[in-house]
Motif scaffolding. Structure first.
Motif, PDB file in Angstrom:
ATOM      1  N   GLN A  25       1.184 -49.973  72.730  1.00 53.59           N
ATOM      2  CA  GLN A  25      -0.135 -49.069  72.574  1.00 53.59           C
ATOM      3  C   GLN A  25      -1.381 -49.862  72.186  1.00 53.59           C
ATOM      4  N   PHE A  26      -1.173 -50.766  71.158  1.00 54.98           N
ATOM      5  CA  PHE A  26      -2.317 -51.624  70.475  1.00 54.98           C
ATOM      6  C   PHE A  26      -2.836 -52.899  71.281  1.00 54.98           C
TER       7      PHE A  26
ATOM      8  N   ASN B 185       3.874 -65.106  66.380  1.00 54.86           N
ATOM      9  CA  ASN B 185       3.241 -65.610  65.257  1.00 54.86           C
ATOM     10  C   ASN B 185       1.707 -65.425  65.218  1.00 54.86           C
ATOM     11  N   PRO B 186       1.204 -64.825  64.226  1.00 52.32           N
ATOM     12  CA  PRO B 186       1.904 -64.189  62.920  1.00 52.32           C
ATOM     13  C   PRO B 186       2.565 -63.100  63.371  1.00 52.32           C
ATOM     14  N   ASP B 187       3.715 -62.385  62.406  1.00 49.43           N
ATOM     15  CA  ASP B 187       4.457 -61.397  62.954  1.00 49.43           C
ATOM     16  C   ASP B 187       3.976 -60.329  62.381  1.00 49.43           C
ATOM     17  N   ARG B 188       2.604 -60.140  62.026  1.00 47.06           N
ATOM     18  CA  ARG B 188       2.079 -58.838  61.290  1.00 47.06           C
ATOM     19  C   ARG B 188       0.607 -59.004  61.356  1.00 47.06           C
ATOM     20  N   VAL B 189      -0.175 -57.874  61.497  1.00 45.00           N
ATOM     21  CA  VAL B 189      -1.543 -57.913  61.524  1.00 45.00           C
ATOM     22  C   VAL B 189      -2.153 -56.791  60.651  1.00 45.00           C
ATOM     23  N   ALA B 190      -3.391 -56.776  60.496  1.00 43.56           N
ATOM     24  CA  ALA B 190      -3.825 -55.457  59.762  1.00 43.56           C
ATOM     25  C   ALA B 190      -3.699 -54.217  60.708  1.00 43.56           C
ATOM     26  N   VAL B 191      -3.531 -53.195  59.850  1.00 41.39           N
ATOM     27  CA  VAL B 191      -3.567 -51.857  60.678  1.00 41.39           C
ATOM     28  C   VAL B 191      -4.363 -50.974  60.430  1.00 41.39           C
ATOM     29  N   TYR B 192      -4.743 -49.911  60.965  1.00 43.37           N
ATOM     30  CA  TYR B 192      -5.856 -48.990  60.895  1.00 43.37           C
ATOM     31  C   TYR B 192      -4.989 -47.474  61.306  1.00 43.37           C
ATOM     32  N   CYS B 193      -6.076 -46.646  60.697  1.00 51.69           N
ATOM     33  CA  CYS B 193      -5.905 -45.125  60.959  1.00 51.69           C
ATOM     34  C   CYS B 193      -4.366 -44.516  60.400  1.00 51.69           C
TER      35      CYS B 193
ATOM     36  N   ASN C 261      -6.788 -51.665  69.043  1.00 52.08           N
ATOM     37  CA  ASN C 261      -6.865 -52.117  70.128  1.00 52.08           C
ATOM     38  C   ASN C 261      -8.508 -52.106  70.548  1.00 52.08           C
ATOM     39  N   PRO C 262      -8.923 -53.334  71.012  1.00 52.03           N
ATOM     40  CA  PRO C 262     -10.487 -53.426  71.155  1.00 52.03           C
ATOM     41  C   PRO C 262     -10.918 -52.342  72.305  1.00 52.03           C
TER      42      PRO C 262
ATOM     43  N   ASP D 238     -11.758 -47.359  56.410  1.00 55.30           N
ATOM     44  CA  ASP D 238     -10.739 -47.625  57.281  1.00 55.30           C
ATOM     45  C   ASP D 238     -11.205 -46.944  58.497  1.00 55.30           C
ATOM     46  N   TRP D 239     -10.649 -47.379  59.683  1.00 51.73           N
ATOM     47  CA  TRP D 239     -10.905 -46.809  60.923  1.00 51.73           C
ATOM     48  C   TRP D 239      -9.933 -45.958  61.539  1.00 51.73           C
ATOM     49  N   PHE D 240     -10.381 -45.053  62.325  1.00 49.44           N
ATOM     50  CA  PHE D 240      -9.577 -43.847  62.727  1.00 49.44           C
ATOM     51  C   PHE D 240      -9.924 -43.602  64.221  1.00 49.44           C
ATOM     52  N   HIS D 241      -8.737 -43.378  64.913  1.00 47.32           N
ATOM     53  CA  HIS D 241      -8.872 -42.899  66.447  1.00 47.32           C
ATOM     54  C   HIS D 241      -9.195 -41.468  66.534  1.00 47.32           C
ATOM     55  N   PRO D 242     -10.166 -40.987  67.240  1.00 50.68           N
ATOM     56  CA  PRO D 242     -10.649 -39.526  67.300  1.00 50.68           C
ATOM     57  C   PRO D 242      -9.413 -38.864  67.494  1.00 50.68           C
TER      58      PRO D 242
END
Length: 217
Positions: free
Chosen positions: A76-77, A134-142, A149-150, A162-166
């Motif tokens: 999804q992301f 690599n990297p095996d993790r990144v920042a998460v939001y919402c 996902n841009p 923090d950022w949120f999906h509508p």
């Protein structure tokens, strides 16, 4: 006795006549897939070599994989223009180049005013044999705790940033675009109090909540 191979030499640049573009090591290109129903392959040129006459030009390339080509598949992301820099190297004919393209860093891509058909971004390196990233993790939001996902519009809470999906805050995209201010559920009570104390009604209508999304040209 086998005939010895003709010596080959490395070229600094090569002009691809059918697209009238000059390429060099480090450039990213779109290459013709063997299956015409598939999208063009994305590759980074590592080295260009030709025979002693400057003909029969070959490219040493390092492939970028699209999410659907990875072991885990598209998630999804993953952005529509996202690619992974793989450990898969290959030798290809220069004749298979279809166009030059740009693979941006994730940070640079998110700052583009508009995204063209030749723009891609990479935030992961990918091991094609193990499926590891690599990297095996990144920042998460919402609230859904997903990486950014841009392609998706998101709104930023003025309290916690923090950022949120509508959809995750029971809101349509159209409603999110009309917001003047937004405070998430956790920040809502304190945030509304701050607004009442620090802004007049007229100033409230002049400020729009920041939205996070890339435009496509």
């Amino acid at each position: 006795m086998a005939k010895p191979k003709a010596p080959r030499r490395t070229l600094d640049t090569y002009t691809v006549k059918h697209i009238n573009k000059t390429v060099r090591a480090g450039d990213c290109v779109l290459m013709r897939p063997s299956d015409p129903s598939k999208p063009s392959y994305v590759a980074r040129i590592e080295r260009i070599e030709a025979d002693s006459r400057g003909a029969n030009v070959k490219l040493h390339v390092r492939w970028y994989y699209r999410p659907e080509e990875s072991i885990g598949g598209r998630r999804q992301f993953h952005g529509s223009k996202e690619v992974f820099l793989s450990d898969h190297f290959d030798l290809q004919s220069a004749d298979t180049i279809e166009a030059k393209c740009t693979v941006h860093s994730f940070k640079s891509y998110t700052k583009l005013d508009a995204v063209g058909s030749d723009d891609f971004f990479c935030r992961f390196e990918y091991n094609s044999s193990t499926g590891a990233f690599n990297p095996d993790r990144v920042a998460v939001y919402c609230k859904c705790e997903m990486p950014y996902n841009p392609d998706d519009l998101m709104v930023q809470c003025e309290g916690c940033s923090d950022w949120f999906h509508p959809a995750c805050i029971d809101m349509t995209v159209e409603e999110a675009k009309r917001l003047d201010h937004f405070f998430c559920e956790s920040c809502s009570a304190e945030g509304q109090k701050k607004l009442q104390n620090s802004h007049s009604t007229s100033r409230l209508s002049d400020t729009k909540v920041e939205t996070k999304r890339r435009r496509r040209s």
